[in-house]
Motif scaffolding. Structure first.
Motif, short mmCIF file in Angstrom:
data_model
loop_
_atom_site.label_atom_id
_atom_site.label_comp_id
_atom_site.label_asym_id
_atom_site.label_seq_id
_atom_site.Cartn_x
_atom_site.Cartn_y
_atom_site.Cartn_z
N MET A 91 58.31 -45.74 -32.93
CA MET A 91 59.28 -46.05 -33.99
C MET A 91 58.57 -46.67 -35.19
O MET A 91 57.72 -47.55 -35.01
N LYS A 92 58.93 -46.22 -36.40
CA LYS A 92 58.33 -46.74 -37.62
C LYS A 92 59.28 -47.70 -38.33
O LYS A 92 60.50 -47.69 -38.09
N LYS A 93 58.71 -48.50 -39.22
CA LYS A 93 59.50 -49.43 -40.02
C LYS A 93 59.17 -49.21 -41.49
O LYS A 93 58.01 -49.04 -41.87
N GLY A 94 60.19 -49.18 -42.33
CA GLY A 94 59.95 -48.96 -43.75
C GLY A 94 61.15 -49.34 -44.61
O GLY A 94 62.16 -49.85 -44.10
N LYS A 95 61.03 -49.07 -45.90
CA LYS A 95 62.09 -49.41 -46.86
C LYS A 95 62.65 -48.13 -47.47
O LYS A 95 61.90 -47.21 -47.80
N ILE A 96 63.97 -48.08 -47.60
CA ILE A 96 64.61 -46.94 -48.24
C ILE A 96 64.34 -46.98 -49.74
O ILE A 96 64.69 -47.93 -50.42
N TYR A 97 63.69 -45.94 -50.25
CA TYR A 97 63.35 -45.84 -51.67
C TYR A 97 64.34 -44.98 -52.45
O TYR A 97 64.44 -45.11 -53.66
N GLN A 98 65.04 -44.09 -51.75
CA GLN A 98 65.98 -43.21 -52.45
C GLN A 98 67.10 -42.79 -51.52
O GLN A 98 66.89 -42.55 -50.34
N SER A 99 68.31 -42.73 -52.08
CA SER A 99 69.48 -42.27 -51.34
C SER A 99 70.15 -41.16 -52.14
O SER A 99 70.48 -41.35 -53.31
N LEU A 100 70.34 -40.01 -51.51
CA LEU A 100 70.95 -38.89 -52.22
C LEU A 100 71.57 -37.92 -51.22
O LEU A 100 70.88 -37.37 -50.35
N SER A 101 72.90 -37.73 -51.34
CA SER A 101 73.63 -36.72 -50.55
C SER A 101 73.40 -36.84 -49.05
O SER A 101 73.21 -35.84 -48.36
N GLY A 102 73.42 -38.07 -48.53
CA GLY A 102 73.29 -38.26 -47.10
C GLY A 102 71.88 -38.31 -46.56
O GLY A 102 71.66 -38.50 -45.37
N PHE A 103 70.89 -38.11 -47.45
CA PHE A 103 69.48 -38.20 -47.06
C PHE A 103 68.88 -39.49 -47.60
O PHE A 103 69.25 -39.97 -48.68
N TYR A 104 67.93 -40.05 -46.84
CA TYR A 104 67.30 -41.31 -47.22
C TYR A 104 65.78 -41.14 -47.16
O TYR A 104 65.24 -40.80 -46.11
N ASP A 105 65.14 -41.37 -48.30
CA ASP A 105 63.68 -41.31 -48.33
C ASP A 105 63.14 -42.71 -48.02
O ASP A 105 63.39 -43.66 -48.77
N VAL A 106 62.43 -42.80 -46.91
CA VAL A 106 61.93 -44.10 -46.43
C VAL A 106 60.41 -44.14 -46.60
O VAL A 106 59.71 -43.22 -46.16
#
Length: 301
Positions: free
Chosen positions: A1-16
């Protein structure tokens, strides 16, 4: 399991972002059942199969959260308030400051579009606004010329090693300001439609950008702003100048409305507290007091 920060939220997708890489993820299925919604700035634990497919499994506790714009774990906010097009609004500015005070986010007021002011009288008006809000304790940046390098540099110096957010009305110049700080961003900007008073070709998503060694969110603009998640009797706590004098009120739980011996009302009378701020407080207090509680409807109703 990885840990990170959400940088972008768009249409139900999250770039971490984790360990220097960005992974495209979705929230696990039971998040919706539990009414959990990840937002930009959240620290999360996630699992991946490749950089384009992963699932957020757990969200770590937030130390603050803004609903509009949606962002978590923010250190400071640059509140972009335009002098004109759209016209400056005391009410809108004060509502945003209240929301930030509640979340313990440090505000930086940036008055944009001063280059469009046509007279010394108008310029003096905004110089007084800047002075008045600085007296309260707010940091105010007032550009005095087109692309004022000093004002832009002032904002840039506050960004390193912090997560910031740029917030303000549609068309106020948020993306323009970020482009001035870092021209490499090349964010889309747009003039305000004179017929609709809405920005065109402006930001449609929330995302964290790396700017001057800090993280900063460029967020969608808005045409209105409310503070309806605050109780009417708590609103007074988010006006710093009220808190400073409230110990001198006759009544300990003074709401600064109809009570005799109110130090806040005395401050308004003497000019040590801005009447515009007090008027905004009364308007918002009455709105909050009159609102009806919202109850969740049962499924199927």
């Amino acid at each position: 399991m990885k840990k990170g920060k959400i940088y972008q939220s768009l249409s139900g997708f999250y770039d971490v972002k984790s360990d220097g890489k960005v992974y495209r993820t979705k929230a696990r299925g039971n998040f919706r059942k539990k009414n959990i919604k990840p937002i930009v700035g959240d620290i999360v634990e996630f699992d991946i199969t490749n950089v384009n497919e992963g699932y957020i499994l757990k969200m770590l506790p937030r130390f603050n959260e803004l609903i509009r714009p949606p962002a978590a774990n923010t250190d400071q906010a640059v509140v972009v308030s335009s002098a004109v097009e759209p016209d400056f609004s005391f009410s809108l500015l004060d509502k945003q400051l209240v929301a930030l005070e509640k979340q313990k986010i440090t505000p930086i007021i940036y008055i944009s579009k001063t280059d469009l002011l046509s007279s010394e009288k108008q310029i003096d008006f905004f110089k007084k606004i800047a002075k008045d809000y600085r007296t309260i304790g707010y940091d105010v940046i007032l550009p005095v010329e087109v692309d004022d390098p000093h004002a832009i540099d002032e904002v840039a110096k506050k960004l390193p090693h912090k997560q910031s957010i740029v917030m303000g009305q549609t068309g106020s110049g948020k993306s323009t300001l970020l482009n001035q700080i870092d021209p490499e961003l090349k964010l889309k900007t747009g003039e305000v439609s004179k017929s609709l008073s809405r920005g065109k070709h402006t930001t449609r998503k929330v995302s964290l950008l790396t700017v001057n060694e800090g993280l900063i969110a460029d967020t969608p603009g808005f045409s209105s702003f409310d503070t309806l998640d605050i109780k009417s009797n708590e609103l007074k706590n988010y006006f710093p100048e009220f808190k400073r004098v409230s110990a001198n009120c006759k009544f300990r739980e003074c709401l600064h409305v109809n009570e005799p011996g109110c130090a806040v009302k005395a401050g308004v009378e003497s000019g040590t507290i801005l009447k515009s701020r007090y008027d905004d407080y009364l308007q918002e207090y009455n709105l909050l007091k009159s609102q009806k509680p919202v109850y969740n409807k049962k499924r199927g109703n």
